[in-house]
Design a protein around this motif. Sequence first.
Motif, PDB file in Angstrom:
ATOM      1  N   VAL A 111       0.854  -1.182   0.000  1.00  0.00           N
ATOM      2  CA  VAL A 111       0.000   0.000   0.000  1.00  0.00           C
ATOM      3  C   VAL A 111       0.895   1.238   0.000  1.00  0.00           C
ATOM      4  O   VAL A 111       1.858   1.319   0.763  1.00  0.00           O
ATOM      5  N   VAL A 112       0.580   2.196  -0.878  1.00  0.00           N
ATOM      6  CA  VAL A 112       1.292   3.472  -0.930  1.00  0.00           C
ATOM      7  C   VAL A 112       0.259   4.582  -0.800  1.00  0.00           C
ATOM      8  O   VAL A 112      -0.942   4.342  -0.897  1.00  0.00           O
ATOM      9  N   SER A 113       0.731   5.806  -0.572  1.00  0.00           N
ATOM     10  CA  SER A 113      -0.211   6.904  -0.380  1.00  0.00           C
ATOM     11  C   SER A 113       0.157   8.078  -1.259  1.00  0.00           C
ATOM     12  O   SER A 113       1.267   8.171  -1.792  1.00  0.00           O
ATOM     13  N   THR A 114      -0.781   9.007  -1.381  1.00  0.00           N
ATOM     14  CA  THR A 114      -0.510  10.253  -2.080  1.00  0.00           C
ATOM     15  C   THR A 114       0.428  11.092  -1.234  1.00  0.00           C
ATOM     16  O   THR A 114       0.599  10.856  -0.038  1.00  0.00           O
ATOM     17  N   ALA A 115       1.027  12.089  -1.860  1.00  0.00           N
ATOM     18  CA  ALA A 115       1.941  12.968  -1.134  1.00  0.00           C
ATOM     19  C   ALA A 115       1.228  13.652   0.029  1.00  0.00           C
ATOM     20  O   ALA A 115       1.810  13.915   1.064  1.00  0.00           O
ATOM     21  N   GLU A 116      -0.076  13.951  -0.165  1.00  0.00           N
ATOM     22  CA  GLU A 116      -0.853  14.596   0.894  1.00  0.00           C
ATOM     23  C   GLU A 116      -1.312  13.603   1.952  1.00  0.00           C
ATOM     24  O   GLU A 116      -1.821  13.991   2.989  1.00  0.00           O
ATOM     25  N   GLY A 117      -1.181  12.308   1.652  1.00  0.00           N
ATOM     26  CA  GLY A 117      -1.558  11.277   2.604  1.00  0.00           C
ATOM     27  C   GLY A 117      -3.038  11.002   2.687  1.00  0.00           C
ATOM     28  O   GLY A 117      -3.488  10.234   3.534  1.00  0.00           O
ATOM     29  N   SER A 118      -3.833  11.616   1.818  1.00  0.00           N
ATOM     30  CA  SER A 118      -5.289  11.472   1.914  1.00  0.00           C
ATOM     31  C   SER A 118      -5.822  10.344   1.038  1.00  0.00           C
ATOM     32  O   SER A 118      -7.005  10.035   1.097  1.00  0.00           O
ATOM     33  N   GLU A 119      -4.979   9.744   0.249  1.00  0.00           N
ATOM     34  CA  GLU A 119      -5.425   8.763  -0.729  1.00  0.00           C
ATOM     35  C   GLU A 119      -4.460   7.590  -0.720  1.00  0.00           C
ATOM     36  O   GLU A 119      -3.248   7.775  -0.762  1.00  0.00           O
ATOM     37  N   LYS A 120      -4.984   6.380  -0.659  1.00  0.00           N
ATOM     38  CA  LYS A 120      -4.138   5.195  -0.663  1.00  0.00           C
ATOM     39  C   LYS A 120      -4.405   4.359  -1.907  1.00  0.00           C
ATOM     40  O   LYS A 120      -5.550   4.233  -2.346  1.00  0.00           O
ATOM     41  N   TRP A 121      -3.339   3.778  -2.433  1.00  0.00           N
ATOM     42  CA  TRP A 121      -3.407   2.877  -3.569  1.00  0.00           C
ATOM     43  C   TRP A 121      -2.649   1.600  -3.218  1.00  0.00           C
ATOM     44  O   TRP A 121      -1.725   1.621  -2.393  1.00  0.00           O
ATOM     45  N   TYR A 122      -3.004   0.513  -3.857  1.00  0.00           N
ATOM     46  CA  TYR A 122      -2.240  -0.719  -3.703  1.00  0.00           C
ATOM     47  C   TYR A 122      -1.432  -0.953  -4.968  1.00  0.00           C
ATOM     48  O   TYR A 122      -1.999  -1.030  -6.064  1.00  0.00           O
ATOM     49  N   GLU A 123      -0.104  -1.015  -4.832  1.00  0.00           N
ATOM     50  CA  GLU A 123       0.748  -1.303  -5.983  1.00  0.00           C
ATOM     51  C   GLU A 123       0.849  -2.812  -6.163  1.00  0.00           C
ATOM     52  O   GLU A 123       1.351  -3.528  -5.300  1.00  0.00           O
ATOM     53  N   MET A 124       0.369  -3.285  -7.302  1.00  0.00           N
ATOM     54  CA  MET A 124       0.407  -4.706  -7.624  1.00  0.00           C
ATOM     55  C   MET A 124       1.706  -5.011  -8.364  1.00  0.00           C
ATOM     56  O   MET A 124       2.151  -4.237  -9.198  1.00  0.00           O
ATOM     57  N   LYS A 125       2.322  -6.136  -8.032  1.00  0.00           N
ATOM     58  CA  LYS A 125       3.583  -6.530  -8.651  1.00  0.00           C
ATOM     59  C   LYS A 125       3.333  -7.552  -9.749  1.00  0.00           C
ATOM     60  O   LYS A 125       2.388  -8.343  -9.699  1.00  0.00           O
TER      61      LYS A 125
END
Length: 434
Positions: free
Chosen positions: A143-157
């Motif tokens: 899981v990674v986040s936006t620079a502002e920390g308000s949005e999370k994404w999951y990076e799939m490998k």
Amino acid sequence: MESKYKILLLITLILGGWGHGEAQILKKLKKRAAEAAEETILRKVEEKTAEETEKTMDTILEAPGKKIRKKKGKNGNDDPYGEGDGEYEDEEGFEEESDLASLEIYSKFDFVPGDQPLFFDDFESDYIGDFPSKWNTNGGGEVVSTAEGSEKWYEMKSGYTIYHIPDVPQLPEEYTIEFDLLAIGIDQQTASTTVMKVILSDDPGFQLGNYAYAQMSFCQYAAVGLWVRNSTKDINNEVSADIREAVLNQPHISIAVNKQRFRMWVDEMKVVDIPRLVPAANRPDRLKFELINFKDGKERLFIRNLKVAEGGQDLRRQLIEQGSVSTNGILFDSGSANLQPQSLGIIRQISQVLQQDISLNLLIVGHTDADGDEAANKDLSLRRAQAVKGALVSVYGIDPGRLEAEGKGESEPVAENSTSDGKAKNRRVQFVKL
């Protein structure tokens, strides 16, 4: 390069009357002129692609807790499921807050999400750098986040990695799947075999078992389309579709499964509609994803807002027969009444009921979850109801005098507000006959 092409072309014309030996030179000159023109086109395409990729890659930080800066969607989207404050006075300001041009593009969009949420994950409860708690894999990701920390994404490998969602219950016969994608590092060198599969499977683990899948390619140098296949092998075919531009612009993916029928949309474009793709015997009832051939460290894929819901049925009949219908498939930008265009599948159906029965009037009621201030949520819910009214009026031509809007805020929850699943159920819009 352009001047070089003109010089070669001039020489070609001057040498037009030569004999056999000279004709060979002429042929070579013509070939070189064509190559020069082709090189110019390719260079322009590659420069544009490199420019766009560089802009996106600039948003990725190299620190261990890497983040993605917020990337706006086509109409300024942030978090489609969030709540908060916003500015909206009444339906007269609809065009100022909602992107009418984007909505009109979606005006014929006919996807209708299920009305009984089964699973929702925005990674709210997961820590940055961890694998998401509701998922399972035989590979990796974080899981990674936006620079502002308000949005999370999951990076799939990548690497033939299967992603299984064990928390999704065995899927019913009729359901919908939605999610957002963000692809980074995709360019003219991205292979046609750089793909993501959305798989329906009867295997509870990492095998395919009895399956049906649709495969999206991220190739840019050709319109590869989508590949559809099932385990009975009666369907194994490429479906023509050009999704090259869409996959570069944070697409919203919508899927509707109605027994054996499988339909898929990339943004507003329906790209797959196969009446009998899903096997009837030993019906696949699990959801999986697979990534193949993404170049490690360069081509990266992120997913967020995965939503699975039972239903996806025609809401028109329910409204006519029961007098009311409630849906959480109408989405808005975070903290605002800005309609997301993929919501128009539902609003279009409501407009058709109103167009069919000109004596029908409707009350539109907005509801929020309990995040934030109660008074602000009530105001937000009213503005969102007014935005839906505005879309019915501006996009579908419904008389505003036939519509009323009301906001209930967080006062009438249908689920607990302590989980992302419960919050997703509480964020809804009702249509009630007057």
